[in-house]
Scaffold this motif. Structure first.
Motif, short mmCIF file in Angstrom:
data_model
loop_
_atom_site.label_atom_id
_atom_site.label_comp_id
_atom_site.label_asym_id
_atom_site.label_seq_id
_atom_site.Cartn_x
_atom_site.Cartn_y
_atom_site.Cartn_z
N MET A 265 27.69 19.74 -18.23
CA MET A 265 27.92 19.55 -16.81
C MET A 265 27.18 20.65 -16.04
O MET A 265 27.11 21.79 -16.47
N THR A 266 26.66 20.28 -14.90
CA THR A 266 25.92 21.24 -14.11
C THR A 266 26.88 22.09 -13.29
O THR A 266 28.00 21.70 -12.99
N LYS A 267 26.38 23.25 -12.90
CA LYS A 267 27.20 24.17 -12.13
C LYS A 267 27.50 23.63 -10.74
O LYS A 267 28.59 23.81 -10.22
N TYR A 268 26.52 22.98 -10.14
CA TYR A 268 26.68 22.43 -8.80
C TYR A 268 26.47 20.92 -8.84
O TYR A 268 25.52 20.44 -9.44
N SER A 269 27.33 20.19 -8.18
CA SER A 269 27.21 18.73 -8.16
C SER A 269 26.06 18.31 -7.26
O SER A 269 25.64 19.04 -6.35
N LEU A 270 25.58 17.11 -7.51
CA LEU A 270 24.52 16.55 -6.68
C LEU A 270 24.99 16.45 -5.22
O LEU A 270 24.24 16.75 -4.30
N GLU A 271 26.24 16.07 -5.03
CA GLU A 271 26.79 15.93 -3.68
C GLU A 271 26.75 17.27 -2.93
O GLU A 271 26.35 17.34 -1.78
N LEU A 272 27.16 18.35 -3.61
CA LEU A 272 27.15 19.66 -2.97
C LEU A 272 25.73 20.10 -2.63
O LEU A 272 25.46 20.60 -1.54
N LYS A 273 24.81 19.90 -3.58
CA LYS A 273 23.41 20.27 -3.34
C LYS A 273 22.86 19.54 -2.12
O LYS A 273 22.23 20.15 -1.25
N LEU A 274 23.11 18.24 -2.06
CA LEU A 274 22.59 17.43 -0.96
C LEU A 274 23.19 17.87 0.38
O LEU A 274 22.47 18.02 1.37
N LYS A 275 24.50 18.11 0.41
CA LYS A 275 25.14 18.56 1.64
C LYS A 275 24.56 19.89 2.10
O LYS A 275 24.31 20.09 3.29
N ALA A 276 24.36 20.81 1.17
CA ALA A 276 23.83 22.13 1.51
C ALA A 276 22.40 22.02 2.04
O ALA A 276 22.05 22.64 3.04
N VAL A 277 21.59 21.22 1.37
CA VAL A 277 20.19 21.04 1.80
C VAL A 277 20.13 20.43 3.19
O VAL A 277 19.40 20.92 4.07
N LEU A 278 20.89 19.38 3.41
CA LEU A 278 20.89 18.72 4.72
C LEU A 278 21.42 19.64 5.81
O LEU A 278 20.92 19.64 6.94
N ALA A 279 22.41 20.46 5.46
CA ALA A 279 22.94 21.42 6.43
C ALA A 279 21.85 22.41 6.83
O ALA A 279 21.69 22.74 8.02
N TYR A 280 21.08 22.87 5.87
CA TYR A 280 20.00 23.81 6.18
C TYR A 280 18.90 23.12 7.00
O TYR A 280 18.40 23.67 7.98
#
Length: 129
Positions: free
Chosen positions: A1-16
């Motif tokens: 399992m990855t440390k960060y979920s795809l959903e979290l990565k996407l939300k963070a990227v879009l927020a930036y």
């Protein structure tokens, strides 16, 4: 399992990418460090959502040489090359550079990992004569 979920990565990227907050503000908001966030943004800009998906890949020697030649030809960093070639971590490329410098091109050859297979040896019947 990855440390960060795809959903979290996407939300963070879009927020930036909304342009309201800085890298450090977004990183704090999503409880991650600055470096992964910068990598995610670079990957997203190059490959869209596919750039954020975690994959395990066994790279062949020609691919590794393509990446290293790209870096050399264009004078880009391992972070930039990782984003362009969709390699999860720039440290992978840094490892290739070190291997190449210390042991030459042959060091980039993929080594098989794990135990050898347990194939049963076939017994040859003696030829009766």
């Amino acid at each position: 399992m990855t440390k960060y979920s795809l959903e979290l990565k996407l939300k963070a990227v879009l927020a930036y990418l909304e342009g309201v907050d800085s890298f450090s503000t977004v990183a704090k908001q999503f409880n991650t460090s600055l470096t992964p966030l910068k990598h995610w943004v670079a990957h997203y800009k190059e490959h869209g959502i596919e750039g954020l998906m975690s994959t395990y890949t066994n790279y062949d020697i020609s691919f590794k040489m393509d990446v290293l030649n790209y870096m050399n030809d264009f004078g880009v960093s391992s972070t930039h090359a990782a984003a362009v070639y969709n390699i999860a971590s720039p440290s992978t490329i840094n490892k290739w550079i070190k291997q190449l410098e210390e042991n030459g091109v042959g060091a980039l050859e993929t080594n098989k990992k794990g135990r050898p297979s347990m194939k049963k040896e076939t017994k040859k019947k003696p030829v009766e004569g």
